[in-house]
Design a protein around this motif. Structure first.
Motif, mmCIF file in Angstrom:
data_model
loop_
_atom_site.group_PDB
_atom_site.id
_atom_site.type_symbol
_atom_site.label_atom_id
_atom_site.label_comp_id
_atom_site.label_asym_id
_atom_site.label_seq_id
_atom_site.Cartn_x
_atom_site.Cartn_y
_atom_site.Cartn_z
ATOM 1 N N ILE A 30 -21.600 -42.394 19.314
ATOM 2 C CA ILE A 30 -22.124 -42.933 17.756
ATOM 3 C C ILE A 30 -23.301 -42.641 17.767
ATOM 4 O O ILE A 30 -23.967 -42.137 16.925
ATOM 5 N N GLU A 31 -24.176 -43.300 19.118
ATOM 6 C CA GLU A 31 -25.139 -42.762 19.437
ATOM 7 C C GLU A 31 -25.973 -41.474 19.680
ATOM 8 O O GLU A 31 -26.773 -41.069 19.496
ATOM 9 N N ARG A 32 -25.122 -41.029 20.436
ATOM 10 C CA ARG A 32 -24.588 -39.510 20.177
ATOM 11 C C ARG A 32 -25.318 -38.497 19.300
ATOM 12 O O ARG A 32 -25.867 -37.598 18.799
ATOM 13 N N PHE A 33 -24.250 -38.662 17.977
ATOM 14 C CA PHE A 33 -24.163 -38.442 17.192
ATOM 15 C C PHE A 33 -25.713 -38.781 15.788
ATOM 16 O O PHE A 33 -26.095 -37.683 15.790
ATOM 17 N N ASN A 34 -25.908 -40.018 16.932
ATOM 18 C CA ASN A 34 -27.151 -40.138 15.344
ATOM 19 C C ASN A 34 -28.042 -40.085 16.206
ATOM 20 O O ASN A 34 -29.326 -38.982 15.762
ATOM 21 N N VAL A 35 -28.479 -39.165 17.361
ATOM 22 C CA VAL A 35 -29.905 -38.833 18.199
ATOM 23 C C VAL A 35 -29.632 -37.371 17.513
ATOM 24 O O VAL A 35 -30.882 -37.118 17.121
ATOM 25 N N ALA A 36 -28.876 -36.628 17.690
ATOM 26 C CA ALA A 36 -28.406 -35.278 17.486
ATOM 27 C C ALA A 36 -29.251 -35.829 15.881
ATOM 28 O O ALA A 36 -29.761 -33.724 15.764
ATOM 29 N N LEU A 37 -28.502 -36.212 14.538
ATOM 30 C CA LEU A 37 -28.809 -35.889 13.593
ATOM 31 C C LEU A 37 -30.372 -36.053 13.295
ATOM 32 O O LEU A 37 -30.981 -35.248 12.486
ATOM 33 N N GLY A 38 -30.464 -36.945 14.069
ATOM 34 C CA GLY A 38 -31.791 -37.623 13.589
ATOM 35 C C GLY A 38 -32.757 -36.063 14.558
ATOM 36 O O GLY A 38 -33.821 -35.812 13.866
ATOM 37 N N GLN A 39 -32.686 -35.791 15.657
ATOM 38 C CA GLN A 39 -33.714 -35.116 15.934
ATOM 39 C C GLN A 39 -33.204 -33.335 15.021
ATOM 40 O O GLN A 39 -34.798 -32.763 15.011
ATOM 41 N N TYR A 40 -33.026 -33.236 14.884
ATOM 42 C CA TYR A 40 -32.297 -31.404 13.871
ATOM 43 C C TYR A 40 -33.857 -32.415 12.494
ATOM 44 O O TYR A 40 -34.094 -31.224 12.293
ATOM 45 N N MET A 41 -32.980 -33.096 12.032
ATOM 46 C CA MET A 41 -33.450 -33.298 10.724
ATOM 47 C C MET A 41 -34.819 -33.322 11.260
ATOM 48 O O MET A 41 -35.633 -32.771 9.850
ATOM 49 N N GLY A 42 -35.471 -34.468 12.192
ATOM 50 C CA GLY A 42 -36.398 -33.892 12.646
ATOM 51 C C GLY A 42 -37.498 -32.440 12.375
ATOM 52 O O GLY A 42 -38.741 -32.103 12.235
#
Length: 220
Positions: free
Chosen positions: A85-97
């Protein structure tokens, strides 16, 4: 008078500059400062658009980002459930950023090629890439874990849960149907006003979905 940019110039000089800038933007952590000259990249894009290289540039950009997202997806697949979950969150946040920087850099291409020739929008196209290459591939692993985390206090932070649920809703609103009760905690007005008796029914549906997902092998 602007110098003519041949397709060779584009491939050997212009695209490599854009390529490495996009790389840095896609892989930076939030709050990182990256030493790229936005002005230089911006004018690079502008020149290529003026010299009719938009189609090539668009195709290169999509290919570049697709390859990046396929790597991200593979890394997620290899994540153990407790970090997933944490890694998915990071991937999503990083990409949207990253999109917040990438989209403005390609504003000329968006305006004079994507909007006018393709009747689309660059930001929508790039969000769709994440949906197709990452979120769709992981939603059936992610949902049961989110539902489980939601019923286990302190398993993940509320902000992580909120980011992911809102993110998934942005990517594909119909995913709400997979777990209406979960989405309704973070997205206002997506459920019809619930009567007390229905709330228990929603909870039961949630549990039923969890069981079905588990039975279908989505227990990682």
């Amino acid at each position: 008078v602007m110098n003519v940019i041949t397709i060779e110039d584009y491939k050997s000089t212009y695209w490599p500059k854009l390529d490495s800038a996009i790389d840095q933007l896609l892989t930076q952590s939030p709050g990182d400062y990256i030493p790229i000259s936005y002005e230089q990249i911006y004018s690079c894009v502008y020149k290529c658009v003026c010299q009719q290289h938009s189609e090539q540039m668009y195709s290169d950009l999509i290919k570049k980002i697709t390859n990046h997202l396929e790597r991200v997806s593979k890394e997620l697949q290899a994540s153990p459930p407790d970090l997933y979950i944490e890694r998915f969150n990071v991937a999503l946040g990083q990409y949207m950023g990253a999109l917040q920087s990438i989209v403005p850099l390609f504003i000329y291409m968006n305006k004079f090629y994507i909007e006018t020739k393709l009747n689309r929008d660059l930001k929508d196209d790039l969000i769709k890439l994440f949906t197709e290459h990452v979120a769709e591939k992981h939603i059936y692993n992610l949902m049961p874990l989110l539902l489980e985390a939601q019923s286990t206090p302190f398993q993940i932070t509320p902000s992580t849960m909120a980011n992911i649920v809102k993110g998934l809703y942005t990517l594909r609103p119909e995913w709400v149907q997979m777990a209406p009760a979960l989405f309704s905690k973070f997205i206002p007005n997506i459920l019809p006003p619930a009567v007390e008796s229905e709330l228990q029914e929603y909870a039961a549906q949630d549990q039923k979905l969890q069981r079905e997902l588990m039975q279908n092998g989505f227990d990682r």
